[in-house]
Structure formats: C-alpha cells, structure tokens
Design a protein around this motif. Sequence first.
Motif, PDB file in Angstrom:
ATOM      1  N   SER A  24       0.791  -0.918  -0.214  1.00  0.00           N
ATOM      2  CA  SER A  24      -0.085   0.450  -0.021  1.00  0.00           C
ATOM      3  C   SER A  24       0.951   1.305   0.313  1.00  0.00           C
ATOM      4  CB  SER A  24      -0.953  -0.262   0.942  1.00  0.00           C
ATOM      5  OG  SER A  24       0.084  -0.108   2.484  1.00  0.00           O
ATOM      6  N   ARG A  25       0.528   2.285  -0.610  1.00  0.00           N
ATOM      7  CA  ARG A  25       0.858   3.473  -0.263  1.00  0.00           C
ATOM      8  C   ARG A  25       0.245   4.938   0.285  1.00  0.00           C
ATOM      9  NH1 ARG A  25       2.893   4.985  -6.791  1.00  0.00           N
ATOM     10  NH2 ARG A  25       0.869   5.565  -6.663  1.00  0.00           N
ATOM     11  N   VAL A  85       5.737   4.163   0.798  1.00  0.00           N
ATOM     12  CA  VAL A  85       4.923   2.517   0.637  1.00  0.00           C
ATOM     13  C   VAL A  85       5.296   1.510   1.774  1.00  0.00           C
ATOM     14  CG1 VAL A  85       5.214   0.597  -0.969  1.00  0.00           C
ATOM     15  CG2 VAL A  85       5.581   2.405  -1.875  1.00  0.00           C
ATOM     16  N   SER A  86       3.910   1.184   1.889  1.00  0.00           N
ATOM     17  CA  SER A  86       4.407  -0.507   3.280  1.00  0.00           C
ATOM     18  C   SER A  86       4.119  -1.736   2.760  1.00  0.00           C
ATOM     19  CB  SER A  86       3.322  -0.063   4.031  1.00  0.00           C
ATOM     20  OG  SER A  86       3.219   0.999   4.301  1.00  0.00           O
ATOM     21  N   ARG A 107       6.573  -5.697   8.875  1.00  0.00           N
ATOM     22  CA  ARG A 107       6.267  -4.382   8.221  1.00  0.00           C
ATOM     23  C   ARG A 107       7.208  -3.534   8.138  1.00  0.00           C
ATOM     24  NH1 ARG A 107       0.431  -4.973   8.655  1.00  0.00           N
ATOM     25  NH2 ARG A 107      -0.264  -6.814   9.636  1.00  0.00           N
ATOM     26  N   THR A 108       7.202  -3.651   6.396  1.00  0.00           N
ATOM     27  CA  THR A 108       8.082  -2.470   6.209  1.00  0.00           C
ATOM     28  C   THR A 108       7.357  -0.834   5.632  1.00  0.00           C
ATOM     29  OG1 THR A 108       9.563  -4.405   6.548  1.00  0.00           O
ATOM     30  CG2 THR A 108      10.693  -1.864   5.369  1.00  0.00           C
ATOM     31  N   ARG A 109       8.102   0.084   5.996  1.00  0.00           N
ATOM     32  CA  ARG A 109       7.811   1.495   5.744  1.00  0.00           C
ATOM     33  C   ARG A 109       8.935   1.942   4.670  1.00  0.00           C
ATOM     34  NH1 ARG A 109       6.146   5.441   9.523  1.00  0.00           N
ATOM     35  NH2 ARG A 109       4.955   6.162   7.179  1.00  0.00           N
ATOM     36  N   ARG A 110       8.341   2.583   3.569  1.00  0.00           N
ATOM     37  CA  ARG A 110       9.891   2.704   3.071  1.00  0.00           C
ATOM     38  C   ARG A 110       9.612   4.016   1.639  1.00  0.00           C
ATOM     39  NH1 ARG A 110      11.537  -1.625  -1.176  1.00  0.00           N
ATOM     40  NH2 ARG A 110      11.335  -3.012   0.237  1.00  0.00           N
ATOM     41  N   ALA A 111      10.333   5.650   2.046  1.00  0.00           N
ATOM     42  CA  ALA A 111       9.634   6.630   1.380  1.00  0.00           C
ATOM     43  C   ALA A 111       9.899   6.206  -0.333  1.00  0.00           C
ATOM     44  CB  ALA A 111      10.830   7.523   1.631  1.00  0.00           C
TER      45      ALA A 111
END
Length: 316
Positions: free
Chosen positions: A287-288, A293-294, A311-315
């Motif tokens: 998802s964004r 983006v997760s 669970r990862t979040r990246r720019a």
Amino acid sequence: MSVKLLDRSLVLDAVRVTENAAVAAWKLAGRGDEMAADQAAVDAVRQTLNELDIDGQIVIGEGERDEASMLYIGEKVGRGGAKLDIAVDPLEGATLTAKAMGNALAVMALAPRGTLLTAPDTYMDKIACGPGFPPGAIDLDRTPAENVAALARAKGVAASEITVCILDRPRHGDIIGAVRDAGARIALIADGDIAGVINTADPDTGVDLYLGQGGAPEGVLACAALKCVGGQFQGRLVFRNADERARARRAGIEDFDKKYDLHELVRGDAIFAATGVTSGALLKGVSRRNGFVSTHSLVMNSATHTVREVRTRRAV
C-alpha cells in the motif's frame, strides 16, 4: 552447512528480496499485463539477490537456461559466501496481480546447497495439512473422503467441521464433488496454491486440508514453509507429455511415480519468506500513503522454528 550456522542477517536478507519483488509487481497491479508484472518481480529478485553475500544457485525459478530473462534453473546469484539452494516464485499470482485481485505473493526459500529438490516445471498432485495431527494422518493414495474422515477423527469433530482448500479448476471437479459428498466444507481459491498449502498451518484461516494438482515448483516452496511451522505434505509429479518427462530427467529425477513427502522435498533446514503483493488471507498487500510504501511479510526459519511478521515502510 546447516541453516543454524548461517548469519542471522540472512533472514532479513530473504525478506528484502521478497519485499522488493512485491513492490515491483504491485506497481503494475490492475494493469492487465501478467507478463510485465511477472518480469518486474523477476528483475527485482535478481538484482537484490546479486547484492547479497551468498553463493546462491537457483534450483526452482521461472524458467530454464534458454529463458535468460527469467530466473533460470542453475543460474548463479550473489557476491560470494554461504553456498545456498534458492527456490523462488517472484510473483505467485500474476493473473491475480494483473486483475488487482487478492492473494498474490512474492515467495522465496533458502537452504544449504543440495537440500532442495530441483522440481521440474510440471504439475504435482498434492495433499497437505498443518501441525497437530499424528504422523500419517493424510495420504495421497487415499480418497478425499478417507482423508477428510481421518482428519475429523484426529480433531475429534464431525466431517462437516473440516475445511478443505482446493484450486478452482475444472480438473478438480471430481475432488470437489468427493469432498462435498464427504460432508466437508470447501474453500475454493482462484490462484496461488503456495498460500493455499500454508493456510493449513494457520489456525486463523480455518483451513484443515489442502488437496489438488498444482505446480511442482510451488510444492517445494510450500514445503519449505511447512518445514518451519510443522505440518504434513505429500506430492507426486504429473507428466502430460514426453517433453515434461525429459525436463524431469534433466533435473535428475528418474522415478516418475515416486510419492514425495515433505522431508524429501526439503531435506534440511530452510528459511522461507513471503511478502504480500495484493491483500489476502495470509498477508496484506503493498500500500502507499503519505509518500511511503508499506509491505507485510512473513519470514520463517526451520532451524529455530520461528515465524516473524515484518512490516516495512519505505519512502517513495
């Protein structure tokens, strides 16, 4: 070399591979182009694997040596290090992704060199159940009704309380009819039989048994996951023509009627990673939001019997 002796960073490296593949495929979700989504995932897997400090060899991939754009069987990856077998399905559910439907995954397994069966790209008859059942609770040579009854007895419930996961394909019409005649529930899935097998090991899915015919490479990947969390699996290769038999011989398979169990398909410890591309019963999809983006992943290690949810979040 045992997976127990591998650097612990390899567990997170495995997740990084499937995360990158999932994000690459997700960018093409709903675009109606299965091949483009699959190729994007393949390219992401190859690039990420080649950044790792491993001596990896693809034993299950997207094609054979003459299909160089894909991750072909025998391809070497990595910058050098631990000698590993790599089984990968960069995008399980290319059709699902192209249609923006649920349950698409990026999947990979790592194991010491020579311990994963090099399964040819053929079909395989499969049966699987999760942990908690006595050895031999299921058998590929029994009828669907006999397997449903055996699991019901082991759980101490009526057959009507057993749920069987089956790929929704015309070839499974007889199996579907037999399971319903036995009184069990059926959870039909449109695609993605790796997730279907893994669901037997997750109580939250309500799935007790997996039955049916799917890809042999996907069978090995599913077994790597079951090796980590427990469960039973049996499979037998299915050949439709002489070309598929020749493909099996090139993979070193001589006994075309052999019934494999989990520990013959995955002969040692293994690390298994999966990242959701589109949301399903097992994992949430990419998802964004607000410039990030997760991703949602699972990584399992059979040496320690651990399952981590990542669970990862990246720019972006």
